[in-house]
Design a protein around this motif. Structure first.
Motif, mmCIF file in Angstrom:
data_model
loop_
_atom_site.group_PDB
_atom_site.id
_atom_site.type_symbol
_atom_site.label_atom_id
_atom_site.label_comp_id
_atom_site.label_asym_id
_atom_site.label_seq_id
_atom_site.Cartn_x
_atom_site.Cartn_y
_atom_site.Cartn_z
ATOM 1 N N ILE A 109 40.748 -22.735 18.119
ATOM 2 C CA ILE A 109 39.159 -22.133 18.133
ATOM 3 C C ILE A 109 39.351 -20.492 18.543
ATOM 4 O O ILE A 109 40.005 -20.396 19.696
ATOM 5 N N LEU A 110 38.994 -19.634 17.752
ATOM 6 C CA LEU A 110 38.917 -18.314 18.163
ATOM 7 C C LEU A 110 37.700 -17.743 18.486
ATOM 8 O O LEU A 110 37.500 -17.027 19.624
ATOM 9 N N LEU A 111 36.599 -18.234 17.938
ATOM 10 C CA LEU A 111 35.266 -17.632 18.242
ATOM 11 C C LEU A 111 33.997 -18.643 18.223
ATOM 12 O O LEU A 111 34.271 -19.587 17.238
ATOM 13 N N HIS A 112 32.963 -18.572 18.874
ATOM 14 C CA HIS A 112 31.940 -19.420 19.062
ATOM 15 C C HIS A 112 30.766 -18.407 18.302
ATOM 16 O O HIS A 112 30.312 -17.499 18.947
ATOM 17 N N VAL A 113 30.233 -18.835 17.161
ATOM 18 C CA VAL A 113 29.562 -18.006 16.370
ATOM 19 C C VAL A 113 27.941 -18.552 16.645
ATOM 20 O O VAL A 113 27.642 -19.798 16.346
ATOM 21 N N GLN A 120 24.795 -22.355 14.645
ATOM 22 C CA GLN A 120 26.111 -21.890 15.345
ATOM 23 C C GLN A 120 27.285 -22.796 14.870
ATOM 24 O O GLN A 120 27.142 -23.870 14.511
ATOM 25 N N PHE A 121 28.454 -22.130 15.050
ATOM 26 C CA PHE A 121 29.751 -22.886 14.563
ATOM 27 C C PHE A 121 30.872 -22.214 14.901
ATOM 28 O O PHE A 121 30.579 -21.165 15.748
ATOM 29 N N PHE A 122 32.162 -22.651 15.021
ATOM 30 C CA PHE A 122 33.399 -22.057 15.343
ATOM 31 C C PHE A 122 33.959 -21.499 14.027
ATOM 32 O O PHE A 122 33.947 -21.925 13.032
ATOM 33 N N VAL A 123 34.944 -20.594 14.661
ATOM 34 C CA VAL A 123 35.918 -20.048 13.631
ATOM 35 C C VAL A 123 37.351 -20.062 14.189
ATOM 36 O O VAL A 123 37.691 -19.621 15.346
ATOM 37 N N ASP A 124 38.065 -20.678 13.540
ATOM 38 C CA ASP A 124 39.762 -20.832 14.177
ATOM 39 C C ASP A 124 40.458 -19.529 13.976
ATOM 40 O O ASP A 124 39.953 -18.622 13.425
ATOM 41 N N ASP A 125 41.739 -19.561 14.301
ATOM 42 C CA ASP A 125 42.580 -18.340 14.453
ATOM 43 C C ASP A 125 42.932 -18.004 13.008
ATOM 44 O O ASP A 125 43.608 -16.813 12.872
ATOM 45 N N GLU A 126 42.729 -18.933 12.129
ATOM 46 C CA GLU A 126 43.085 -18.587 10.814
ATOM 47 C C GLU A 126 41.854 -18.125 10.002
ATOM 48 O O GLU A 126 42.103 -17.848 8.792
ATOM 49 N N LEU A 130 34.523 -24.045 11.512
ATOM 50 C CA LEU A 130 34.512 -25.195 11.959
ATOM 51 C C LEU A 130 33.215 -25.791 12.379
ATOM 52 O O LEU A 130 32.516 -24.816 12.760
ATOM 53 N N PRO A 131 32.633 -26.990 12.277
ATOM 54 C CA PRO A 131 31.367 -27.476 12.795
ATOM 55 C C PRO A 131 31.220 -27.049 14.253
ATOM 56 O O PRO A 131 32.164 -27.641 15.038
ATOM 57 N N GLU A 153 31.698 -25.909 5.855
ATOM 58 C CA GLU A 153 32.869 -26.429 6.344
ATOM 59 C C GLU A 153 34.032 -26.118 5.786
ATOM 60 O O GLU A 153 34.339 -26.312 4.570
ATOM 61 N N GLY A 154 35.134 -25.368 6.276
ATOM 62 C CA GLY A 154 36.198 -25.167 5.687
ATOM 63 C C GLY A 154 36.364 -23.783 4.983
ATOM 64 O O GLY A 154 37.465 -23.309 4.472
ATOM 65 N N LYS A 155 35.225 -23.140 5.076
ATOM 66 C CA LYS A 155 35.202 -21.862 4.266
ATOM 67 C C LYS A 155 35.850 -20.664 5.137
ATOM 68 O O LYS A 155 36.135 -20.830 6.658
ATOM 69 N N ASN A 156 36.783 -19.881 4.443
ATOM 70 C CA ASN A 156 37.398 -19.034 5.125
ATOM 71 C C ASN A 156 36.977 -17.513 5.178
ATOM 72 O O ASN A 156 36.481 -17.156 4.170
ATOM 73 N N VAL A 157 36.474 -16.859 6.434
ATOM 74 C CA VAL A 157 35.792 -15.937 6.519
ATOM 75 C C VAL A 157 36.651 -14.756 5.968
ATOM 76 O O VAL A 157 35.909 -13.577 5.544
#
Length: 253
Positions: A109-113, A120-126, A130-131, A153-157
């Motif tokens: 996990i890279l960011l808490h958005v 709010q949700f998370f974004v991983d390092d790729e 993530l929920p 869920e699963g979308k890439n920013v």
């Protein structure tokens, strides 16, 4: 004498071979005696534990312990585990003797958005969304302010041209460097679509601007920290402005 030794060796080999064949034939009939679990994770607080893996299997009503090995569907277990949003890869699902060995690798996990509308949700390092979950205790930077991306869920920013994508690029670059990674706890997007970094130490703010020339900006900031503020004291300044090429403008309180 030699003939006797030869015959004895042949008999011994045949006995060993028979034992191996007997064990191989009967192994699938033996009951599963438990789990051998391994969770690979680069961070400090994994979002999925050994107990979570066992619970996921039980929740799907997949019987394991006490069930003959031949009656346990390993492929079904792997598929169920892969559905967990925090599991990046199911490395192994197999039997090790009579134990069910499972090895998984978690997403980092890279960011808490926090979005502008309060979600709010998370974004991983790729870059994958993530929920949000209260189970996640990893201490990662917060991204907030003018972020309007809806959670999918699963979308890439990386596939969008939004403020979240720009914040992600900055955070991912900082995460690749030990010095930068330790310095910042928040990335705030202003109403003019510029980023302000909030450091972990000190009461100043860093006017970062956009993600353009971010490598140069962070290098200049590191030099300022190490060669200037380390001696003068960080709390003497209200802000450090990185928005101008090859310059760091410090504003005193």
């Amino acid at each position: 004498m030699r003939l006797f030794r030869f015959v004895s060796a042949v008999i011994l080999c045949l006995a060993v071979l028979a034992g191996i064949v007997f064990a191989a034939v009967n192994m699938p009939k033996r009951p599963c005696s438990g789990y051998d679990l391994l969770v690979n994770y680069d961070g400090e607080y994994p979002a999925v534990s050994d107990a979570d893996i066992r619970q996921m299997i039980e929740d799907k009503q997949i019987k394991t312990v006490g069930v003959p090995l031949k009656d346990i569907d390993l492929e079904e277990i792997a598929q169920q585990l892969q559905e967990n949003p925090y599991i990046k890869k199911v490395n192994e699902v197999r039997f090790s003797s009579t134990k069910l060995r499972i090895v998984v690798t978690l997403k980092n996990i890279l960011l808490h958005v926090y979005t502008q509308n309060g979600n709010q949700f998370f974004v991983d390092d790729e870059g994958y969304m993530l929920p949000f979950s209260m189970v996640v205790q990893e201490n990662v930077p917060i991204a907030n302010g003018k972020i309007t991306d809806a959670f999918v869920e699963g979308k890439n920013v990386n596939n969008s041209n939004t403020n979240l994508h720009r914040v992600y690029r900055i955070a991912a670059y900082m995460n690749s460097n030990d010095f930068y990674r330790a310095q910042f706890r928040q990335l705030y997007v202003t109403t003019t679509n510029e980023v302000i970094l909030v450091p972990t130490v000190g009461r100043h703010k860093i006017l970062f601007g956009t993600d353009e020339n971010m490598e140069e900006k962070l290098f200049n900031l590191q030099q300022t920290y190490q060669q200037g503020l380390a001696y003068m004291g960080m709390d003497q300044y209200a802000s450090l402005d990185l928005r101008y090429k090859n310059r760091v403008i410090a504003k005193k309180r």
